[in-house]
Design a protein around this motif. Structure first.
Motif, PDB file in Angstrom:
ATOM      1  N   LEU A  14       0.849  -1.192   0.000  1.00 17.11           N
ATOM      2  CA  LEU A  14       0.000   0.000   0.000  1.00 17.11           C
ATOM      3  C   LEU A  14       0.879   1.234   0.000  1.00 17.11           C
ATOM      4  CD1 LEU A  14      -2.734   1.483   0.359  1.00 17.11           C
ATOM      5  CD2 LEU A  14      -2.439   1.180   2.837  1.00 17.11           C
ATOM      6  N   GLY A  15       0.701   2.094  -0.978  1.00 15.00           N
ATOM      7  CA  GLY A  15       1.406   3.363  -1.009  1.00 15.00           C
ATOM      8  C   GLY A  15       0.665   4.367  -0.152  1.00 15.00           C
ATOM      9  N   CYS A  16       1.383   5.062   0.689  1.00 18.02           N
ATOM     10  CA  CYS A  16       0.763   5.969   1.643  1.00 18.02           C
ATOM     11  C   CYS A  16       1.572   7.261   1.694  1.00 18.02           C
ATOM     12  CB  CYS A  16       0.725   5.290   3.009  1.00 18.02           C
ATOM     13  SG  CYS A  16      -0.350   6.066   4.192  1.00 18.02           S
ATOM     14  N   GLU A  17       0.889   8.374   1.849  1.00 21.13           N
ATOM     15  CA  GLU A  17       1.556   9.673   1.906  1.00 21.13           C
ATOM     16  C   GLU A  17       1.996  10.047   3.320  1.00 21.13           C
ATOM     17  OE1 GLU A  17       2.413  11.483  -0.724  1.00 21.13           O
ATOM     18  OE2 GLU A  17       1.508  10.005  -2.057  1.00 21.13           O
ATOM     19  N   HIS A  18       1.563   9.286   4.311  1.00 18.36           N
ATOM     20  CA  HIS A  18       1.940   9.584   5.696  1.00 18.36           C
ATOM     21  C   HIS A  18       2.273   8.287   6.431  1.00 18.36           C
ATOM     22  CE1 HIS A  18      -2.332   8.619   5.882  1.00 18.36           C
ATOM     23  NE2 HIS A  18      -2.111   8.248   7.125  1.00 18.36           N
ATOM     24  N   VAL A  19       2.987   8.417   7.521  1.00 15.56           N
ATOM     25  CA  VAL A  19       3.407   7.264   8.310  1.00 15.56           C
ATOM     26  C   VAL A  19       2.202   6.672   9.039  1.00 15.56           C
ATOM     27  CG1 VAL A  19       4.833   6.537  10.270  1.00 15.56           C
ATOM     28  CG2 VAL A  19       5.713   8.215   8.643  1.00 15.56           C
ATOM     29  N   LEU A  20       2.086   5.359   8.990  1.00 15.57           N
ATOM     30  CA  LEU A  20       1.117   4.655   9.826  1.00 15.57           C
ATOM     31  C   LEU A  20       1.883   4.238  11.083  1.00 15.57           C
ATOM     32  CD1 LEU A  20      -0.832   2.470   7.237  1.00 15.57           C
ATOM     33  CD2 LEU A  20      -1.285   4.802   8.002  1.00 15.57           C
ATOM     34  N   ALA A  21       1.708   4.994  12.143  1.00 16.34           N
ATOM     35  CA  ALA A  21       2.563   4.858  13.319  1.00 16.34           C
ATOM     36  C   ALA A  21       2.043   3.885  14.358  1.00 16.34           C
ATOM     37  CB  ALA A  21       2.775   6.232  13.963  1.00 16.34           C
ATOM     38  N   THR A  22       0.750   3.626  14.375  1.00 18.08           N
ATOM     39  CA  THR A  22       0.201   2.767  15.428  1.00 18.08           C
ATOM     40  C   THR A  22      -0.251   1.433  14.855  1.00 18.08           C
ATOM     41  OG1 THR A  22      -2.089   3.515  15.188  1.00 18.08           O
ATOM     42  CG2 THR A  22      -0.649   4.821  16.637  1.00 18.08           C
ATOM     43  N   ALA A  23      -0.341   0.447  15.744  1.00 14.02           N
ATOM     44  CA  ALA A  23      -0.832  -0.868  15.322  1.00 14.02           C
ATOM     45  C   ALA A  23      -2.267  -0.748  14.805  1.00 14.02           C
ATOM     46  CB  ALA A  23      -0.748  -1.852  16.484  1.00 14.02           C
ATOM     47  N   ALA A  24      -3.061   0.134  15.406  1.00 17.21           N
ATOM     48  CA  ALA A  24      -4.448   0.311  14.973  1.00 17.21           C
ATOM     49  C   ALA A  24      -4.519   0.886  13.556  1.00 17.21           C
ATOM     50  CB  ALA A  24      -5.198   1.224  15.948  1.00 17.21           C
ATOM     51  N   GLU A  25      -3.671   1.852  13.235  1.00 21.62           N
ATOM     52  CA  GLU A  25      -3.648   2.418  11.880  1.00 21.62           C
ATOM     53  C   GLU A  25      -3.240   1.355  10.858  1.00 21.62           C
ATOM     54  OE1 GLU A  25      -2.391   7.064  12.238  1.00 21.62           O
ATOM     55  OE2 GLU A  25      -0.874   5.590  12.833  1.00 21.62           O
ATOM     56  N   LYS A  26      -2.260   0.548  11.209  1.00 19.99           N
ATOM     57  CA  LYS A  26      -1.797  -0.503  10.305  1.00 19.99           C
ATOM     58  C   LYS A  26      -2.880  -1.562  10.107  1.00 19.99           C
ATOM     59  CE  LYS A  26       2.942   0.209  11.889  1.00 19.99           C
ATOM     60  NZ  LYS A  26       4.064  -0.405  12.615  1.00 19.99           N
ATOM     61  N   ALA A  27      -3.570  -1.928  11.203  1.00 21.21           N
ATOM     62  CA  ALA A  27      -4.644  -2.923  11.107  1.00 21.21           C
ATOM     63  C   ALA A  27      -5.788  -2.401  10.251  1.00 21.21           C
ATOM     64  CB  ALA A  27      -5.145  -3.299  12.501  1.00 21.21           C
ATOM     65  N   ALA A  28      -6.126  -1.126  10.398  1.00 20.78           N
ATOM     66  CA  ALA A  28      -7.203  -0.540   9.599  1.00 20.78           C
ATOM     67  C   ALA A  28      -6.828  -0.523   8.118  1.00 20.78           C
ATOM     68  CB  ALA A  28      -7.513   0.877  10.089  1.00 20.78           C
ATOM     69  N   ALA A  29      -5.572  -0.213   7.805  1.00 15.60           N
ATOM     70  CA  ALA A  29      -5.121  -0.217   6.407  1.00 15.60           C
ATOM     71  C   ALA A  29      -5.198  -1.615   5.825  1.00 15.60           C
ATOM     72  CB  ALA A  29      -3.700   0.333   6.309  1.00 15.60           C
ATOM     73  N   PHE A  30      -4.813  -2.629   6.608  1.00 14.26           N
ATOM     74  CA  PHE A  30      -4.891  -4.007   6.139  1.00 14.26           C
ATOM     75  C   PHE A  30      -6.350  -4.414   5.920  1.00 14.26           C
ATOM     76  CE2 PHE A  30      -5.488  -8.531   7.046  1.00 14.26           C
ATOM     77  CZ  PHE A  30      -4.761  -9.067   5.998  1.00 14.26           C
ATOM     78  N   ALA A  31      -7.219  -4.066   6.867  1.00 14.69           N
ATOM     79  CA  ALA A  31      -8.632  -4.437   6.744  1.00 14.69           C
ATOM     80  C   ALA A  31      -9.258  -3.788   5.510  1.00 14.69           C
ATOM     81  CB  ALA A  31      -9.397  -4.026   8.000  1.00 14.69           C
ATOM     82  N   ARG A  32      -8.833  -2.573   5.203  1.00 16.75           N
ATOM     83  CA  ARG A  32      -9.397  -1.830   4.076  1.00 16.75           C
ATOM     84  C   ARG A  32      -8.852  -2.309   2.727  1.00 16.75           C
ATOM     85  NH1 ARG A  32      -7.811   2.623   5.844  1.00 16.75           N
ATOM     86  NH2 ARG A  32      -6.110   3.059   4.435  1.00 16.75           N
ATOM     87  N   THR A  33      -7.554  -2.739   2.700  1.00 16.50           N
ATOM     88  CA  THR A  33      -6.909  -3.009   1.417  1.00 16.50           C
ATOM     89  C   THR A  33      -6.370  -4.425   1.260  1.00 16.50           C
ATOM     90  OG1 THR A  33      -4.709  -2.355   2.182  1.00 16.50           O
ATOM     91  CG2 THR A  33      -6.147  -0.595   1.327  1.00 16.50           C
TER      92      THR A  33
END
Length: 135
Positions: A14-33
């Motif tokens: 996943l290309g992202c313009e900002h850092v995914l710093a927390t486990a929750a942000e990373k989990a949400a990105a995985f769930a979405r994509t």
């Protein structure tokens, strides 16, 4: 690559313009994509390669696992322009000294991953002349 790095796996980045710093942000990105990893560089190069109809493959080494939050001191260490900010890291550690163990662990992983890639892992083809493949 698989012979040298048996723990490697393939997947979508996943290309992202900002850092995914927390486990929750990373989990949400995985769930979405469903992406196996997130990075902030490869997608820009992939876009240019697609525009020029040039094949593109990204190989990434991941230091911060999906279930790991990045310490604030690590985030302070890189400016918005991508430049290193070592004094900002020291200031962040003064404000939150408990980040030091996580920061040292992250630095150790980065150093280890950097050494893994030393030496050739595959025979690479000759560089492509982009002008010759332009539409």
């Amino acid at each position: 690559i698989a012979a040298r790095f048996p723990e490697a796996r393939d997947g979508v980045i996943l290309g992202c313009e900002h850092v995914l710093a927390t486990a929750a942000e990373k989990a949400a990105a995985f769930a979405r994509t469903g992406a196996a990893a997130v990075d902030m560089e490869s997608h820009a190069i992939a876009a240019v390669a697609a525009e020029w109809d040039v094949p593109f493959l990204a190989v990434r080494a991941i230091a911060d696992a999906a279930d790991t939050a990045l310490p604030a001191a690590a985030l302070a260490g890189v400016g918005h322009d991508g430049n290193e900010r070592p004094l900002a890291v020291l200031y962040a550690l003064l404000r939150k000294p408990g980040d030091l163990p996580a920061l040292l662990q992250l630095a150790h992983k980065f150093n280890y991953l950097g050494r893994m890639g030393e030496g050739p892992i595959v025979n690479m083809p000759a560089p492509i002349n982009v002008e010759s493949v332009r539409r």
